[in-house]
Design a protein around this motif. Structure first.
Motif, PDB file in Angstrom:
ATOM      1  N   ALA A 125      32.774  44.345  18.393  1.00  0.00           N
ATOM      2  CA  ALA A 125      33.653  43.435  19.127  1.00  0.00           C
ATOM      3  C   ALA A 125      33.552  42.009  18.603  1.00  0.00           C
ATOM      4  O   ALA A 125      34.480  41.220  18.736  1.00  0.00           O
ATOM      5  N   SER A 126      32.426  41.648  17.979  1.00  0.00           N
ATOM      6  CA  SER A 126      32.254  40.279  17.483  1.00  0.00           C
ATOM      7  C   SER A 126      32.825  40.083  16.081  1.00  0.00           C
ATOM      8  O   SER A 126      32.934  38.954  15.607  1.00  0.00           O
ATOM      9  N   LEU A 127      33.203  41.153  15.398  1.00  0.00           N
ATOM     10  CA  LEU A 127      33.686  41.034  14.019  1.00  0.00           C
ATOM     11  C   LEU A 127      34.949  40.195  13.867  1.00  0.00           C
ATOM     12  O   LEU A 127      35.027  39.382  12.944  1.00  0.00           O
ATOM     13  N   PRO A 128      35.970  40.335  14.717  1.00  0.00           N
ATOM     14  CA  PRO A 128      37.165  39.495  14.526  1.00  0.00           C
ATOM     15  C   PRO A 128      36.857  38.008  14.591  1.00  0.00           C
ATOM     16  O   PRO A 128      37.360  37.227  13.789  1.00  0.00           O
ATOM     17  N   GLY A 129      36.014  37.605  15.524  1.00  0.00           N
ATOM     18  CA  GLY A 129      35.655  36.191  15.630  1.00  0.00           C
ATOM     19  C   GLY A 129      34.851  35.732  14.431  1.00  0.00           C
ATOM     20  O   GLY A 129      35.046  34.636  13.905  1.00  0.00           O
ATOM     21  N   ASP A 130      33.912  36.584  13.970  1.00  0.00           N
ATOM     22  CA  ASP A 130      33.114  36.243  12.794  1.00  0.00           C
ATOM     23  C   ASP A 130      34.011  36.077  11.577  1.00  0.00           C
ATOM     24  O   ASP A 130      33.853  35.149  10.790  1.00  0.00           O
ATOM     25  N   SER A 131      34.954  36.981  11.421  1.00  0.00           N
ATOM     26  CA  SER A 131      35.858  36.923  10.270  1.00  0.00           C
ATOM     27  C   SER A 131      36.726  35.673  10.312  1.00  0.00           C
ATOM     28  O   SER A 131      36.951  35.032   9.284  1.00  0.00           O
ATOM     29  N   ALA A 132      37.197  35.314  11.502  1.00  0.00           N
ATOM     30  CA  ALA A 132      38.038  34.121  11.628  1.00  0.00           C
ATOM     31  C   ALA A 132      37.256  32.861  11.276  1.00  0.00           C
ATOM     32  O   ALA A 132      37.798  31.930  10.675  1.00  0.00           O
TER      33      ALA A 132
END
Length: 69
Positions: A19-26
């Motif tokens: 769930a934290s991957l999209p924020g990390d990628s952004a």
């Protein structure tokens, strides 16, 4: 020991989950610039003269098993 430096106000989640991957990628995306696209031209066959493989690499590849046999 690794010294972690945090330059933002976002809490650092070392364990992370999917769930934290999209924020990390952004957050990481602005740090990487995409290379300009270049069109590659075909090479005429008259310029292709084969491949040279160093003897050590050839021995290494020869010693490798094919598909786990």
């Amino acid at each position: 020991m690794t010294k972690l430096e945090v330059h933002g106000t976002t809490p650092l989640d070392l364990e992370g989950d999917l769930a934290s991957l999209p924020g990390d990628s952004a957050r990481m995306a602005p740090h990487w610039a995409a290379p300009a696209e270049t069109a590659s031209l075909p090479v005429p066959p008259s310029l292709i003269h084969g491949v040279t493989v160093p003897p050590a690499s050839a021995r290494l590849l020869d010693a490798m098993s094919d598909y786990g046999d």
